[in-house]
Design a protein around this motif. Structure first.
Motif, PDB file in Angstrom:
ATOM      1  N   GLU A   1       0.842  -1.190   0.000  1.00  0.00           N
ATOM      2  CA  GLU A   1       0.000   0.000   0.000  1.00  0.00           C
ATOM      3  C   GLU A   1       0.885   1.251   0.000  1.00  0.00           C
ATOM      4  N   GLU A   2       0.247   2.402  -0.187  1.00  0.00           N
ATOM      5  CA  GLU A   2       1.006   3.607  -0.488  1.00  0.00           C
ATOM      6  C   GLU A   2       0.643   4.755   0.449  1.00  0.00           C
ATOM      7  N   VAL A   3       1.694   5.520   0.794  1.00  0.00           N
ATOM      8  CA  VAL A   3       1.560   6.766   1.534  1.00  0.00           C
ATOM      9  C   VAL A   3       1.823   7.923   0.574  1.00  0.00           C
ATOM     10  N   ILE A   4       0.950   8.906   0.576  1.00  0.00           N
ATOM     11  CA  ILE A   4       1.154  10.138  -0.186  1.00  0.00           C
ATOM     12  C   ILE A   4       1.619  11.203   0.807  1.00  0.00           C
ATOM     13  N   VAL A   5       2.752  11.869   0.508  1.00  0.00           N
ATOM     14  CA  VAL A   5       3.408  12.700   1.508  1.00  0.00           C
ATOM     15  C   VAL A   5       4.152  13.842   0.820  1.00  0.00           C
ATOM     16  N   GLY A   6       4.294  14.977   1.482  1.00  0.00           N
ATOM     17  CA  GLY A   6       5.071  16.080   0.942  1.00  0.00           C
ATOM     18  C   GLY A   6       6.545  15.734   0.862  1.00  0.00           C
ATOM     19  N   ASP A   7       7.218  16.212  -0.183  1.00  0.00           N
ATOM     20  CA  ASP A   7       8.617  15.823  -0.388  1.00  0.00           C
ATOM     21  C   ASP A   7       9.570  16.454   0.621  1.00  0.00           C
ATOM     22  N   GLN A   8       9.121  17.477   1.360  1.00  0.00           N
ATOM     23  CA  GLN A   8       9.959  18.074   2.391  1.00  0.00           C
ATOM     24  C   GLN A   8       9.556  17.637   3.800  1.00  0.00           C
ATOM     25  N   TYR A   9       8.625  16.704   3.907  1.00  0.00           N
ATOM     26  CA  TYR A   9       8.158  16.288   5.220  1.00  0.00           C
ATOM     27  C   TYR A   9       9.120  15.278   5.839  1.00  0.00           C
TER      28      TYR A   9
ATOM     29  N   SER B   1      -3.380   3.321  -2.817  1.00  0.00           N
ATOM     30  CA  SER B   1      -3.264   4.559  -2.047  1.00  0.00           C
ATOM     31  C   SER B   1      -4.078   4.413  -0.765  1.00  0.00           C
ATOM     32  N   ARG B   2      -3.390   4.470   0.363  1.00  0.00           N
ATOM     33  CA  ARG B   2      -4.041   4.183   1.642  1.00  0.00           C
ATOM     34  C   ARG B   2      -4.014   5.349   2.615  1.00  0.00           C
ATOM     35  N   LEU B   3      -2.935   6.160   2.587  1.00  0.00           N
ATOM     36  CA  LEU B   3      -2.726   7.121   3.664  1.00  0.00           C
ATOM     37  C   LEU B   3      -2.143   8.420   3.122  1.00  0.00           C
ATOM     38  N   LEU B   4      -2.658   9.532   3.623  1.00  0.00           N
ATOM     39  CA  LEU B   4      -2.084  10.847   3.387  1.00  0.00           C
ATOM     40  C   LEU B   4      -1.340  11.270   4.640  1.00  0.00           C
ATOM     41  N   CYS B   5      -0.082  11.681   4.487  1.00  0.00           N
ATOM     42  CA  CYS B   5       0.705  12.163   5.621  1.00  0.00           C
ATOM     43  C   CYS B   5       0.926  13.671   5.490  1.00  0.00           C
TER      44      CYS B   5
ATOM     45  N   THR C   1      -7.737  16.919   4.244  1.00  0.00           N
ATOM     46  CA  THR C   1      -8.256  15.812   5.059  1.00  0.00           C
ATOM     47  C   THR C   1      -9.630  15.376   4.574  1.00  0.00           C
ATOM     48  N   ASP C   2     -10.492  16.336   4.295  1.00  0.00           N
ATOM     49  CA  ASP C   2     -11.837  16.008   3.817  1.00  0.00           C
ATOM     50  C   ASP C   2     -11.768  15.252   2.494  1.00  0.00           C
ATOM     51  N   TYR C   3     -10.922  15.719   1.580  1.00  0.00           N
ATOM     52  CA  TYR C   3     -10.843  15.056   0.280  1.00  0.00           C
ATOM     53  C   TYR C   3     -10.259  13.650   0.426  1.00  0.00           C
ATOM     54  N   ALA C   4      -9.231  13.513   1.251  1.00  0.00           N
ATOM     55  CA  ALA C   4      -8.643  12.187   1.463  1.00  0.00           C
ATOM     56  C   ALA C   4      -9.696  11.214   1.994  1.00  0.00           C
ATOM     57  N   HIS C   5     -10.473  11.645   2.964  1.00  0.00           N
ATOM     58  CA  HIS C   5     -11.506  10.770   3.522  1.00  0.00           C
ATOM     59  C   HIS C   5     -12.571  10.429   2.471  1.00  0.00           C
ATOM     60  N   GLN C   6     -12.935  11.398   1.642  1.00  0.00           N
ATOM     61  CA  GLN C   6     -13.917  11.134   0.580  1.00  0.00           C
ATOM     62  C   GLN C   6     -13.419  10.063  -0.381  1.00  0.00           C
TER      63      GLN C   6
ATOM     64  N   LEU D   1      -9.076   7.400   1.881  1.00  0.00           N
ATOM     65  CA  LEU D   1      -7.753   7.414   2.511  1.00  0.00           C
ATOM     66  C   LEU D   1      -7.883   7.818   3.973  1.00  0.00           C
ATOM     67  N   LEU D   2      -6.948   7.346   4.781  1.00  0.00           N
ATOM     68  CA  LEU D   2      -6.786   7.828   6.142  1.00  0.00           C
ATOM     69  C   LEU D   2      -5.751   8.945   6.141  1.00  0.00           C
ATOM     70  N   VAL D   3      -5.660   9.681   7.249  1.00  0.00           N
ATOM     71  CA  VAL D   3      -4.738  10.824   7.320  1.00  0.00           C
ATOM     72  C   VAL D   3      -3.953  10.758   8.619  1.00  0.00           C
ATOM     73  N   HIS D   4      -2.625  10.874   8.484  1.00  0.00           N
ATOM     74  CA  HIS D   4      -1.722  10.926   9.636  1.00  0.00           C
ATOM     75  C   HIS D   4      -1.031  12.280   9.667  1.00  0.00           C
ATOM     76  N   MET D   5      -0.900  12.848  10.838  1.00  0.00           N
ATOM     77  CA  MET D   5      -0.205  14.122  11.020  1.00  0.00           C
ATOM     78  C   MET D   5       1.078  13.919  11.808  1.00  0.00           C
ATOM     79  N   ASP D   6       2.209  14.273  11.179  1.00  0.00           N
ATOM     80  CA  ASP D   6       3.454  14.382  11.927  1.00  0.00           C
ATOM     81  C   ASP D   6       3.408  15.743  12.611  1.00  0.00           C
ATOM     82  N   GLY D   7       2.998  15.730  13.872  1.00  0.00           N
ATOM     83  CA  GLY D   7       2.859  16.962  14.640  1.00  0.00           C
ATOM     84  C   GLY D   7       4.009  17.147  15.604  1.00  0.00           C
TER      85      GLY D   7
END
Length: 357
Positions: free
Chosen positions: A95-103, A151-155, A174-179, A182-188
């Motif tokens: 499965e796949e994570v979609i993530v910003g390239d600077q994250y 595609s499983r997760l947005l980071c 987040t709203d679009y990912a859920h629609q 996808l699930l959403v993870h936050m590196d906070g």
């Protein structure tokens, strides 16, 4: 925002300066426990956390979950392990994570999710403030096709290099990912900095996000530790992942007590770090020979760009005089934290002016 190749490259050593005279801007992870925190650690109630019997850690997890508006939370020794366990708990191999390239998850955690979890990563190019768009996300989500990863997760991340992320954009992503399922993870890691800087509750910042990794060793005085939050079912799986990764600890309440102290005493004071960072940034921006984008100084972090011929010489001059800055290239990172007071800011500016006079 000028971004270095890595957040950790080129870190200068201490050059023999006594700790009491050192001003260390390399990261807010270098903070020392305050006297009150050390007292709390010394008197902590402890138990075996692998058995779920450490009262201090149990209380810390409950308080962080409440702070972030989540059902449950789990303590980890590091933010890298917390993020990794989160991704392993959300995603299966292939499965796949979609993530910003600077994250941080993509750039600074050794691609652990791919190496250890068989999870693909699809990086999206971030803009000057570290943001991605709904349009980019929509284009990255794979079709239901056996030729593609699932595609499983947005980071997401907040802050990104100290820069606040627009809450409306986070909510839209987040709203679009859920629609799209996808699930959403936050590196906070520095989510509390974002909350304080905007005077918004941490729970509001991650209201619709499925899981959050919150670091307590960045600017909060703890010697180590991050907390992963989410649903009870997610945290139960994350506990299994933590064990698999070797993160189960025993009498960890000594650290849990430090975390409880930080939540009570060290959140509001982050505003002092932000104020001092702004003062430092404005002073540095006025020096010929340095480039610094003041529009990106939202919290406690900045990136300064010397001329190439000054990059090493400037760092060595500062280090010889008891000031350490990040050695990233082309831009050096400077992070203000609780161990840097107004006098340290003034001394730092004086040294920069001496170098460039």
């Amino acid at each position: 925002m000028t971004k270095p190749s890595s957040s950790y490259s080129g870190m200068a050593g201490r050059q023999g300066i006594a700790d009491k005279d050192l001003i260390d801007y390399r990261s807010d992870t270098v903070t020392q426990p305050s006297a009150g925190m050390r007292e709390a650690m010394a008197s902590a109630r402890v138990g075996d956390d692998v058995y779920g019997e450490d009262p201090s850690l149990n209380l810390l997890e409950a308080q962080v979950a409440e702070l972030l508006g989540k059902e449950a939370a789990l303590f980890f020794p590091t933010g890298t392990m917390s993020n990794l366990a989160g991704l392993l708990s959300h995603c299966q191999r292939g499965e796949e994570v979609i993530v910003g390239d600077q994250y941080h998850i993509y750039r600074d955690e050794a691609c652990g999710a791919s190496v250890l979890g068989g999870i693909a990563m699809h990086p999206l190019q971030t803009d000057a403030r570290g943001s991605i768009t709904v349009e980019q996300l929509a284009a990255a989500i794979k079709p239901d096709d056996p030729h593609c990863a699932i595609s499983r997760l947005l980071c997401l991340e907040n802050t990104v290099g100290g820069v606040l992320q627009d809450q409306a954009n986070i909510d839209a992503l987040t709203d679009y990912a859920h629609q799209q399922g996808l699930l959403v993870h936050m590196d906070g890691a520095r989510l509390l900095h974002a909350a304080v800087a905007q005077d918004i509750s941490p729970a509001r910042l991650v209201r619709n996000i499925d899981s959050v990794s919150l670091c307590l060793s960045k600017g909060m005085g703890l010697p180590l530790g991050s907390v992963l939050s989410g649903t009870k079912a997610f945290i139960q799986r994350a506990k299994r992942m933590r064990k698999l990764l070797g993160g189960g600890m025993r009498q960890a309440g000594i650290i849990g007590a430090a975390g409880l102290y930080a939540l009570e005493h060290h959140i509001d004071r982050l505003a002092d770090d932000h104020r001092r960072a702004r003062t430092l940034a404005e002073g540095l921006a006025a020096i010929d020979g340095l480039t610094l984008d003041l529009s990106t100084i939202d919290t406690n972090m900045m990136f300064i760009t010397p001329e190439p011929e000054d990059h090493t010489a400037l760092r060595l001059f500062l280090a010889d005089n008891g000031v350490l800055i990040g050695g990233q290239s082309p831009s050096c990172r400077m992070v203000v934290h609780m161990d840097i007071d107004d006098a340290a800011i003034a001394r730092t500016l004086d040294l920069f002016r001496q170098y460039y006079q």
